[in-house]
Structures are given as C-alpha cells and as structure tokens.
Design an enzyme around this catalytic site. Structure first.
Site, mmCIF file in Angstrom:
data_model
loop_
_atom_site.group_PDB
_atom_site.id
_atom_site.type_symbol
_atom_site.label_atom_id
_atom_site.label_comp_id
_atom_site.label_asym_id
_atom_site.label_seq_id
_atom_site.Cartn_x
_atom_site.Cartn_y
_atom_site.Cartn_z
ATOM 1 C CB SER A 64 -0.910 -0.013 1.043
ATOM 2 O OG SER A 64 -2.064 -0.743 0.873
ATOM 3 C CE LYS A 67 -3.891 0.663 -1.184
ATOM 4 N NZ LYS A 67 -4.393 0.559 0.209
ATOM 5 C CE1 TYR A 191 -3.801 -1.117 -5.066
ATOM 6 C CE2 TYR A 191 -4.679 -3.495 -5.098
ATOM 7 C CZ TYR A 191 -4.338 -2.177 -4.285
ATOM 8 O OH TYR A 191 -4.183 -2.203 -2.973
ATOM 9 C CE1 TYR A 243 -4.505 0.761 4.483
ATOM 10 C CE2 TYR A 243 -3.252 0.091 6.166
ATOM 11 C CZ TYR A 243 -3.296 0.279 4.948
ATOM 12 O OH TYR A 243 -2.596 -0.320 3.858
ATOM 13 C CB VAL A 261 -0.226 -5.891 4.091
ATOM 14 C CG1 VAL A 261 -1.299 -5.240 4.467
ATOM 15 C CG2 VAL A 261 -0.019 -6.015 2.687
HETATM 16 N N1 GLU Z 1 -1.784 -5.274 -2.200
HETATM 17 C C1 GLU Z 1 -2.506 -5.420 -0.836
HETATM 18 C C2 GLU Z 1 -4.117 -5.252 -0.879
HETATM 19 O O1 GLU Z 1 -4.466 -4.662 -1.838
HETATM 20 C C3 GLU Z 1 -2.168 -3.976 -0.312
HETATM 21 C C4 GLU Z 1 -2.742 -3.764 1.119
HETATM 22 C C5 GLU Z 1 -1.969 -2.905 1.993
HETATM 23 O O2 GLU Z 1 -0.482 -2.742 1.860
HETATM 24 O O3 GLU Z 1 -2.455 -2.442 3.129
HETATM 25 O O4 GLU Z 1 -4.813 -5.899 -0.388
#
Ligand code: GLU
Length: 412
Positions: A64, A67, A191, A243, A261
């Site tokens: 993430s 992002k 993605y 989050y 994650v």
């Molecule tokens: N590729 C992970 C997902 O889409 C990223 C989530 C994350 O790092 O929080 O679930």
C-alpha cells in the site's frame, strides 16, 4: 567525526529488538513466508543524505505504500480535476479493504484505501492505456523517485492475484457505479503488480524525502512533480495514510505516512526528511507494530510532530540600524507569511523619515507571499515619501517590481 544520526537510528532499533507482538499478514499467502524478524530503518534528508540501520538492504513488496506515489502519478497524468472527480480526499475511518463509496458522489473516499487505490491505478497514463502501460508507468515513476531501477516480485504478485477476491469485488463494484472504465480483472491485475514492486527502506526514505522536498528528488536534483502535487499527496497521507488508525497516529506521531501489509512504513516530514521502517509483524489495523514504535520514538526524541509550533516569523528580522541617513533592516532565513508580517511591522514602526534599505544578504529563500509582502511594504514606504532600496546579492527576491512598473534601488 562520525555523525551521530546513524548511531541514534541504530539505538532506536536496538531498543525495540524484543518487541515481537503482532502477526505477519497471511491473507496474501506469499507474505506469510516473510521473515518476521526483519527490522530496518532509513532516514533521507531533503539535502539527500541517508542514514540507515538494521536490515536496510532487504527488499520487500511496497504494497500500500505504492498508493500515495500512484496518486501523485495519476495527478501528473490526468490533472487534479479528473483525479478529484474520480476519488475523494476524506479520511474513511475504515479498514483498508472496505467496500465503500461516498454517499452522493459515489466516489471512493480517498486514494489510500484499496477502493480508491484501484480507481487511482486505473487513471494512470490515460484512457485506453493497457495494463502493461499502467504498471510500467508506476514502476518507472517509483524508480525515478527511488533513484534506481525497481523490480517486481512475481511470486508475491501471483500469490496475491490468485487470492484477490476481495479486490476483484471492489473493482466490480467500482465498474458498476461507473468509476472504473476498464475491465475489473485487468485493473486488479495492474494494481496488484503495482503493489508487488520491491523496495528497500533506503528506497522508500528517498521517495518520501522527494515528497518532503516539494517534489524534487534530493539525490538527483530532478523535479519529479510540481510542489502542488507533492502537497496534495502528503495531504491524503495525513488524512488517510494509516487506515482506521489515522487519528491516533497523527496525535502521537504527527507525520504524514503510509503503511503497507508487507511491513513497510513510510513517513514524510515536509521540509525535513523521508523516514522508512520495515518490520513485518502487523497490528489489527494492518500497520507494522515496530514501525509505529520507531516513528513514535523519532517524533518524540527529534521533535518531528508537524503540529509542534516553530516561531518562523520572529527570527526573520536580524537587526535594524541607522547609518548615513538610512535605516537598514537586516533580514535572514526563510521569509513566508509570518516573517513578512514581522518585517512589515518593523517598517510600520519606523518613523525616522530616512531612506529604507532591506538587506537580504542573509535570506536563504522566500515564498511568493513573503516576496509580495516585502514589495508592498516598500511600495507603501515610498508613498510615505521614503527612498527605498534592496540589497540582494543572491537575487532571492525575483522580479522586485513595486506594483507600478518601478523598482526599488537595487544594490549588491
Ligand atoms: N496489495 C494489498 C491489497 O490490496 C495492499 C494492502 C496494504 O498494503 O495495505 O490488499
């Protein structure tokens, strides 16, 4: 002498060596194989100096933390208006993989949760671009930010894609509401690849330092985005980067940040540095347990909370002296609103009637607001019948037009 900054960073990691709470993410099967004890950190200043400690060479998937950077790329590729029409900037207070849209607009609430990040990935390059184009756009941009060619962990990618039911359902929902134009499977594939780009903490620290530096990569000196894009990216990180733990994060740490994650955690402190930690054990929100503790400690020890007040304005006026029938205002440092106000107050208080000189020899820089405030001060002093002059050997005040096509006397 060896700078103590790197030693300090190592000390922070050593103090947390026994912290083993939390669990490695396992909803992506490949991530469950990560070594839970990996622990590394790096700090890159906006001057481009990096300090690293622990497992700073270990590569892990960006997840993430991609992002915010994909968001910056989408802003560059499509412009703010198009991006904002597709994805909002409000904190969601929800888990990272929530299937949710804003009531009314039906936009994803922000680009930091999966629903917004999937929509953002789809915006990359332009309408009609292929999956490969979008992935390459992300990989290339992240590589420019990191200052080296980044790769993709194919095993993490395949593992996540094989179990991507949740993200697929998000993408189908987005398509149903017209937010996604492209095939949901293709968008999730792209993605997921974006999330599988591999980085070290050193890479992330310099990527964060680029945001902290207003968009200029501090090692290469290349401008990778305009200041407004860096600011917008930092804003969504501050509002939604952690989050549903963002409020507590901002209260205790006060640094715009993004977690992933795979255990990465990136912070960017505007004007100062990028900071990255990796430690794969996560808390209930999906944030690295040790990562959070490192940031809490750095923020407290090093005074990094963004809401701590810094008395910018009061340091700008270094001294005022009268000599040879002139009053010289010696300015220094960085001049923005509060510094400009302090200078204007100094000018207002000066009733000597002599010529006025602003000496900018010790000014490092000023923003446009500081510039305009100084020029307006000089314009008004001249209306009061005073002769006005600037000493500006480094030309830190560009285009010193007093607003009527005339210039102050320029010296130095
Ligand atoms: N590729 C992970 C997902 O889409 C990223 C989530 C994350 O790092 O929080 O679930």
């Amino acid at each position: 002498m060896r700078s103590p900054v790197g030693d300090y960073l190592q000390e922070v990691l050593d103090a947390l060596a026994d912290e083993r709470s939390g669990a490695v993410a396992d909803y992506i099967p490949d991530l469950a194989n990560a070594d839970p004890d990996v622990f590394g950190a790096a700090v890159t200043t906006v001057a481009g100096r990096t300090y690293a400690a622990g497992d700073d060479e270990v590569e892990f998937s960006i997840q993430s933390i991609s992002k915010p950077f994909a968001y910056a790329a989408a802003l560059l590729d499509r412009g703010k208006e198009t991006v904002l029409a597709a994805v909002g900037v409000e904190p969601s207070g929800e888990a990272f993989n929530e299937l949710s849209l804003e009531t009314g607009s039906r936009r994803p609430k922000n680009p930091m949760i999966n629903v917004g990040a999937i929509a953002t990935h789809d915006l990359l390059v332009g309408p009609g671009a292929s999956v490969a184009d979008k992935v390459e756009r992300a990989r290339e941009f992240f590589s420019a930010l990191a200052g080296r060619e980044l790769g993709i962990d194919e095993s993490v990618f395949a593992s996540e894609l094989a179990t991507a039911d949740r993200n697929l359902s998000i993408a189908h929902m987005l398509r149903n509401y017209g937010v996604l134009q492209d095939d949901p499977h293709e968008v999730v594939e792209g993605y997921t690849r974006q999330c599988s780009i591999t980085v070290t903490v050193g890479d992330l620290a310099v990527m964060g330092a680029t945001l902290a530096n207003g968009g200029v990569q501090p090692r290469t000196g290349e401008r990778l985005m305009p200041p407004e894009v860096a600011r917008q990216t930092l804003t969504v990180m501050a509002a939604a980067g952690m989050y549903d733990g963002v409020g507590e994060w901002f209260a205790t740490v006060g640094i715009p940040a993004k977690s992933g994650v795979a255990g990465g955690l990136l912070g960017a402190l505007p004007g100062q540095c990028g900071i990255a930690v990796v430690s794969p054990r996560l808390d209930a929100h999906g944030n690295s347990v040790r990562g959070i503790k490192v940031f809490q400690r750095l923020s407290a020890d090093m005074g990094m909370h963004l809401m701590d007040s810094v008395p910018y304005g009061s340091t700008v006026l270094r001294g005022v002296h009268t000599s040879g029938g002139e009053t010289v205002f010696e300015l220094q440092g960085v001049i923005q609103f509060s510094g400009g106000e302090a200078v204007l107050h100094g000018l207002e208080s000066d009733t000597s009637g002599t010529a006025v000189v602003l000496d900018l020899s010790r000014v490092d820089r000023m923003n446009d607001v500081g510039r305009r405030m100084l020029l307006e001060g000089l314009r008004r002093m001249r209306l009061d019948g005073r002769a006005v002059a600037l000493i500006d050997p480094d030309r830190v005040l560009p285009d010193p037009d007093l607003g009527d096509g005339t210039l102050p006397e320029i010296r130095g």
